[in-house]
Design a protein around this motif. Sequence first.
Motif, short mmCIF file in Angstrom:
data_model
loop_
_atom_site.label_atom_id
_atom_site.label_comp_id
_atom_site.label_asym_id
_atom_site.label_seq_id
_atom_site.Cartn_x
_atom_site.Cartn_y
_atom_site.Cartn_z
N ILE A 190 26.00 -77.43 -72.91
CA ILE A 190 25.52 -76.06 -72.88
C ILE A 190 26.71 -75.13 -73.01
N ARG A 191 26.44 -73.94 -73.50
CA ARG A 191 27.41 -72.86 -73.46
C ARG A 191 27.05 -72.01 -72.26
N ALA A 192 27.99 -71.79 -71.36
CA ALA A 192 27.68 -71.11 -70.11
C ALA A 192 28.59 -69.93 -69.89
N ARG A 193 28.03 -68.92 -69.22
CA ARG A 193 28.84 -67.78 -68.78
C ARG A 193 28.43 -67.44 -67.36
N ASN A 194 29.29 -66.73 -66.68
CA ASN A 194 29.08 -66.40 -65.28
C ASN A 194 27.77 -65.65 -65.10
N GLY A 195 26.94 -66.12 -64.16
CA GLY A 195 25.65 -65.48 -63.96
C GLY A 195 25.38 -65.03 -62.54
N GLY A 196 26.26 -65.37 -61.58
CA GLY A 196 25.99 -64.94 -60.22
C GLY A 196 26.73 -65.77 -59.20
N ALA A 197 26.56 -65.39 -57.96
CA ALA A 197 27.28 -66.03 -56.86
C ALA A 197 26.69 -67.40 -56.53
N HIS A 198 27.39 -68.13 -55.67
CA HIS A 198 26.89 -69.41 -55.19
C HIS A 198 25.57 -69.22 -54.44
N ASP A 199 24.71 -70.23 -54.51
CA ASP A 199 23.51 -70.20 -53.70
C ASP A 199 23.72 -71.05 -52.45
N ARG A 200 22.68 -71.15 -51.63
CA ARG A 200 22.83 -71.85 -50.35
C ARG A 200 22.99 -73.35 -50.52
N TRP A 201 22.67 -73.87 -51.71
CA TRP A 201 22.86 -75.30 -51.96
C TRP A 201 24.22 -75.60 -52.61
N GLY B 108 25.92 -69.70 -60.25
CA GLY B 108 24.98 -69.17 -61.22
C GLY B 108 25.56 -69.11 -62.62
N VAL B 109 24.77 -69.53 -63.61
CA VAL B 109 25.19 -69.46 -65.00
C VAL B 109 24.06 -68.90 -65.84
N VAL B 110 24.45 -68.27 -66.94
CA VAL B 110 23.54 -67.98 -68.04
C VAL B 110 23.86 -69.01 -69.10
N ALA B 111 22.86 -69.74 -69.58
CA ALA B 111 23.13 -70.92 -70.39
C ALA B 111 22.42 -70.87 -71.74
N ASP B 112 23.12 -71.36 -72.77
CA ASP B 112 22.55 -71.56 -74.10
C ASP B 112 22.69 -73.03 -74.46
N ALA C 276 34.02 -63.75 -59.41
CA ALA C 276 34.69 -63.08 -60.51
C ALA C 276 33.71 -62.75 -61.60
N ARG C 277 33.99 -61.70 -62.34
CA ARG C 277 33.13 -61.29 -63.43
C ARG C 277 33.26 -62.23 -64.62
N HIS C 278 32.24 -62.15 -65.49
CA HIS C 278 32.20 -62.96 -66.69
C HIS C 278 33.50 -62.83 -67.47
N GLY C 279 34.10 -63.98 -67.81
CA GLY C 279 35.29 -63.98 -68.62
C GLY C 279 36.57 -63.89 -67.83
N ALA C 280 36.50 -63.62 -66.53
CA ALA C 280 37.70 -63.48 -65.72
C ALA C 280 38.28 -64.84 -65.41
N PRO C 281 39.62 -64.93 -65.16
CA PRO C 281 40.22 -66.23 -64.86
C PRO C 281 39.56 -66.94 -63.70
N GLY C 282 39.10 -66.17 -62.68
CA GLY C 282 38.47 -66.80 -61.53
C GLY C 282 37.23 -67.60 -61.90
N TRP C 283 36.47 -67.11 -62.86
CA TRP C 283 35.26 -67.81 -63.32
C TRP C 283 35.64 -69.13 -63.96
N ARG C 284 36.65 -69.13 -64.84
CA ARG C 284 37.07 -70.37 -65.49
C ARG C 284 37.63 -71.36 -64.47
N THR C 285 38.43 -70.86 -63.55
CA THR C 285 39.01 -71.73 -62.54
C THR C 285 37.92 -72.38 -61.70
N LEU C 286 36.91 -71.59 -61.33
CA LEU C 286 35.80 -72.11 -60.54
C LEU C 286 35.07 -73.21 -61.29
N VAL C 287 34.74 -72.96 -62.55
CA VAL C 287 33.99 -73.95 -63.33
C VAL C 287 34.80 -75.23 -63.48
N MET C 288 36.08 -75.10 -63.77
CA MET C 288 36.91 -76.28 -63.96
C MET C 288 37.02 -77.08 -62.66
#
Length: 288
Positions: free
Chosen positions: A101-112, A116-120, A2-14
């Motif tokens: 950290i403050r995080a936002r969606n940065g990309g798909a899952h990796d092989r591990w 992906g996040v962009v972090a402050d 899901a794109r940054h800010g979309a419900p799917g991103w929040r659901t994934l992180v939680m």
Amino acid sequence: MARHGAPGWRTLVMAMSMGLCGVTGQVMAGAPAGDGAPVCWSAPDDVRLAVMGVTGQGALLLAGGAVARLAWLDTPEPWLPARKAALEQLLGGAGAPPSEIRARNGGAHDRWGGFGVVADVAVARGDAKEPCVNVQAWLLGQGLARLRPESANEPAPAGLQAWRKAEAAARAARLALWADPAYAPLPADLPQAILRREGRFVIVEGAVTSINERPGLTWLNFGSRWSEDMTVSAPARIWRMVKRSGLTVARLQGRVVRVRGIVESRGGPMIELASPAELEIAETGSRP
């Protein structure tokens, strides 16, 4: 993803950060101004995450065991220990209490399994916290990472130009990995040297001598012998995105560009663009 800010991103992180509530209260949107939280965490579409440590790959280990990969970065394996140590220091030192950290969606899952996040992060200085430090920009500026764009399915982050400048400054100063000639940008007019890096991520710089636009594929040529010299290919979808970014045929022709990606052997060396962000005008600007 899901794109940054979309419900799917929040659901994934939680879902991936179960256990965070025992450290920071909850996975939540940026705190509103006035509640005592640093301004670093005031963006409404981001989430706050607790970082428990740094993995050997230089990713962030979150409460509950989830792993947050720092998107848009690549660090060569010999430099991963230095990246890990630097991140631990940035976050307060190894063994320090969990950092937020403050995080936002940065990309798909990796092989591990990391996402992906962009972090402050707000960096502690004595009893106070300084304004936010973007972790990606900080690592690039230290020379402990190279910019490596995500796929074209992931939108370019707002900080892309700042990241490019941070990397360029570290490269010019030959900081950390940039002091090693093995990671220096390769001249496009040395195709055999580029071919020796087949299958690896590299940065190549050179003047575009010609551009061949076709309906399904566009070629950027860096020499007159197309079967031997360096070339860059761009599938139609990527090429449309490149042109929308302002890099038109007229602007690219004869200019010195910087391209990054995986080297393939197609007679001569070739890099196929997977993202428009893999191509940029180099600081030197034009062919001598």
